[in-house]
Design an enzyme around this catalytic site. Structure first.
Site, PDB file in Angstrom:
ATOM      1  N   SER A 425     -21.200  62.633 -34.110  1.00 55.69           N
ATOM      2  CA  SER A 425     -20.166  61.856 -34.775  1.00 55.69           C
ATOM      3  C   SER A 425     -20.196  60.393 -34.366  1.00 55.69           C
ATOM      4  O   SER A 425     -20.521  60.060 -33.215  1.00 55.69           O
ATOM      5  CB  SER A 425     -18.784  62.439 -34.457  1.00 55.69           C
ATOM      6  OG  SER A 425     -18.725  63.804 -34.815  1.00 55.69           O
ATOM      7  N   HIS A 521     -11.848  66.269 -34.759  1.00 57.55           N
ATOM      8  CA  HIS A 521     -12.598  67.392 -34.191  1.00 57.55           C
ATOM      9  C   HIS A 521     -11.803  68.103 -33.096  1.00 57.55           C
ATOM     10  O   HIS A 521     -11.892  69.333 -32.964  1.00 57.55           O
ATOM     11  CB  HIS A 521     -13.927  66.893 -33.634  1.00 57.55           C
ATOM     12  CG  HIS A 521     -14.917  66.512 -34.695  1.00 57.55           C
ATOM     13  ND1 HIS A 521     -15.564  67.447 -35.476  1.00 57.55           N
ATOM     14  CD2 HIS A 521     -15.376  65.298 -35.104  1.00 57.55           C
ATOM     15  CE1 HIS A 521     -16.373  66.837 -36.326  1.00 57.55           C
ATOM     16  NE2 HIS A 521     -16.281  65.536 -36.124  1.00 57.55           N
TER      17      HIS A 521
END
Length: 619
Positions: A425, A521
């Site tokens: 990410s 997340h």
């Protein structure tokens, strides 16, 4: 060849040229009608046979056609769906451009039968307001539902023709004029049933009163949104309208009345869209190179994390050792709501270079692998390297986390040996935060570099003070020029990795992680697993996070527990390495306590001399 066959062949060829050559059609248009009577036609000669042209024969056999009736559109109905009107007037008859059909109608609401008056104030804006007012005035009346739908369709069409400023004005008008009637609420409160009646009658009266109060507390624009959702394309229209509403909220004036009304309208639309876009009504669809060109085009245009460079790049991202999944809705079947890109490999990736440039599992001999096939035995890890929410009008509605969970089940069914799930990410706000921290360090409010690191940076940057170091670093982070100097890259790796861990783990907003990607997340139950140096060397990656990326790993058996812990106790699950980097940065940033002024040491006093008095002593 038989003369008859020759004649028939020439007739067919002439007929073909008639429909292929627009100029020929224009020249022979008189064959169809001329004031109600047929005219002469050329003939085709072949040997001893003279045969009239097919068109002339057709004209003689048919009744005379009125020219005014020829151009009348003929509606085409197929399987209950009315298509565009068809007429000869919809084709071009010029010799330069043969037979060009008119464009198909838009799937959005069609233009109204009566356009707005040109002398009306504000033009389309006023027409949009008038149409909305006319539709609302029919609420609760005996008007047909079809009449209300027609008014709503006209309002949607007029709104789609407005500019951005006019849309903001209309949304403010809609939010203020269709708000709750507070006077009516006060009257209903005064009409609350009293306790003087019997218990059975009191309960019935209270329930009826509560129902009237509930209806009065529902703003009229809630009814408008419900009516628009019934139209074809109405849900998509409301999603786009909420996008305009969010833009108006961010850019509107500081009028508290308008701001409160717009927030109420946004709350209404968000509540309705949350009900319509529940997980049970969404469909998971895999995108491959065989998918429709329209869908592939939208997937490439909506990609916001790692932009698609060309069609070759797009083909690679949906090809072997890749997966692309989207969420779609039955009311918006051709619009991807969320797009998830996955890389299939056998290890947790620490750089985007392997993902974007390679089309195969990177840890095996690429020459032994077929480019157009996959070896499932080499796949044990799924890397979620891009997840994008495409509709800004659905902001605040959780969809991405459900897509990840659905995709994990799909991958587990396809690859039983898959055991590792992780993301790679970006960190979109790190450089902005780092710039602010360097400004504070320049004012001596805190320390972000050790003395050894400051001396090394002064040597590499050829400056003489720590303040000049921060100035030079801010300029280098803006231009990304520091990546081209290997010595400076090595010098910055340790401090920037330490500061990045502090930013991800310690910086909070309302108790949750400040970084939006980390918060997403962590809410899903992932673990902040590893921080990777220079994992994304693209201009966007360097500008946002100095190329640093992070792996959020999903341990399926612990996801639910981790998610609950993060949401309830605000605790972030991370590895010891990330925790150590964060703690080191936190200890360095602590301002050194001001030590109190040291008083001179107290020396031990020597005992006084002993004086012995004797008779001979003199005092």
């Amino acid at each position: 060849m038989n003369p008859c066959n020759v004649v028939i062949r020439k007739i067919l060829l002439s007929h073909r040229r008639l429909f292929l050559d627009g100029g020929l059609l224009g020249r022979r248009s008189a064959l169809y009608s001329n004031g109600g009577r047929a005219v002469g036609a050329p003939v085709l000669a072949s040997g001893h046979h003279t045969v009239p042209c097919f068109t002339s024969h057709f004209t003689r056999c048919c009744r005379p056609i009125n020219p005014s009736r020829m151009s009348a559109p003929i509606p085409i109905v197929r399987k209950g769906i009315t298509l565009a009107p068809f007429s000869l007037a919809s084709f071009s008859c010029s010799a330069d451009r043969p037979f060009t059909p008119s464009p198909l109608p838009s799937p959005m609401p069609s233009p109204p039968s009566s356009p707005p008056a040109p002398n009306s104030p504000s033009g389309l804006l006023q027409a949009t307001k008038d149409t909305l007012h006319r539709a609302v005035s029919k609420r609760g009346s005996k008007n047909s539902v079809l009449t209300i739908d027609e008014d709503m369709r006209e309002m949607c069409y007029f709104y789609s023709q407005l500019g951005s400023d006019e849309r903001s004005d209309f949304l403010i008008y809609m939010a203020t004029s269709l708000s709750i009637d507070h006077n009516n609420i006060q009257e209903l409160i005064q009409q609350r049933p009293q306790e003087e009646t019997s218990d059975a009658d009191l309960d019935a009266h209270l329930m009826r009163w509560e129902d009237r109060l509930r209806q009065a507390l529902q703003p009229p624009h809630h009814w408008v949104a419900s009516q628009v959702s019934r139209l074809s394309g109405g849900v998509k229209f409301l999603v786009d309208m909420r996008q305009d509403l969010l833009t108006t909220l961010y850019t509107s004036s500081s009028d508290p009345t308008h701001s409160a009304a717009l927030k109420t309208l946004d709350s209404t639309l968000r509540e309705l869209l949350s009900l319509w876009f529940t997980v049970g009504l969404l469909n998971v669809q895999r995108i491959t190179w065989e998918s429709s060109c329209n869908m592939l085009q939208k997937v490439s245009e909506y990609e916001a994390v790692h932009p698609v460079r060309n069609w070759t790049d797009l083909k690679r991202r949906v090809g072997p050792y890749r997966r692309c999944f989207i969420f779609t809705h039955s009311c918006m079947p051709n619009e991807p709501l969320v797009v998830l890109h996955i890389f299939l490999t056998n290890e947790i990736s620490n750089t985007m270079a392997k993902i974007l440039k390679s089309s195969r599992a990177p840890s095996y001999d690429e020459g032994s692998l077929n480019k157009d096939s996959e070896d499932s035995s080499t796949i044990s890890t799924a890397i979620f390297y891009s997840i994008t929410s495409t509709q800004k009008g659905l902001q605040g509605i959780e969809l991405g986390n459900y897509l990840i969970k659905r995709v994990v089940r799909e991958l587990k069914a396809e690859f039983p040996n898959m055991t590792q799930f992780s993301s790679l990410s970006p960190i979109p706000g790190f450089v902005k935060w780092l710039t602010g921290m360097m400004a504070r360090a320049q004012r001596d409010e805190l320390s972000i570099f050790t003395a050894t690191e400051v001396n090394a940076l002064q040597l590499h940057l050829d400056v003489s003070s720590a303040s000049q170091v921060y100035d030079r670093l801010r300029k280098l982070f803006t231009t990304n020029g520091w990546v081209e100097e290997p010595d400076l890259v090595n010098c910055l790796e340790t401090p920037l990795m330490r500061l990045c861990a502090y930013y991800l783990y310690n910086e909070k907003r309302r108790g949750y992680a400040l970084d939006s990607v980390a918060n997403f997340h962590l809410k899903n139950g992932a673990v902040m697993w590893r921080i990777n140096w220079l994992a994304d060397r693209s201009p966007r990656g360097l500008a946002n996070s100095c190329g640093i990326m992070v792996n959020y790993r999903y341990f399926l058996e612990d996801c639910e527990t981790n998610s609950r812990t993060y949401l309830e106790t605000l605790k972030i699950h991370t590895t010891d390495n990330v925790m150590f980097l964060s703690k080191t940065a936190a200890d360095l940033m602590k301002p050194s306590p001001v030590s109190p002024a040291k008083s001179p040491p107290i020396m031990p006093c020597s005992p006084p001399p002993v004086i012995t008095i004797t008779p001979e002593s003199k005092i």
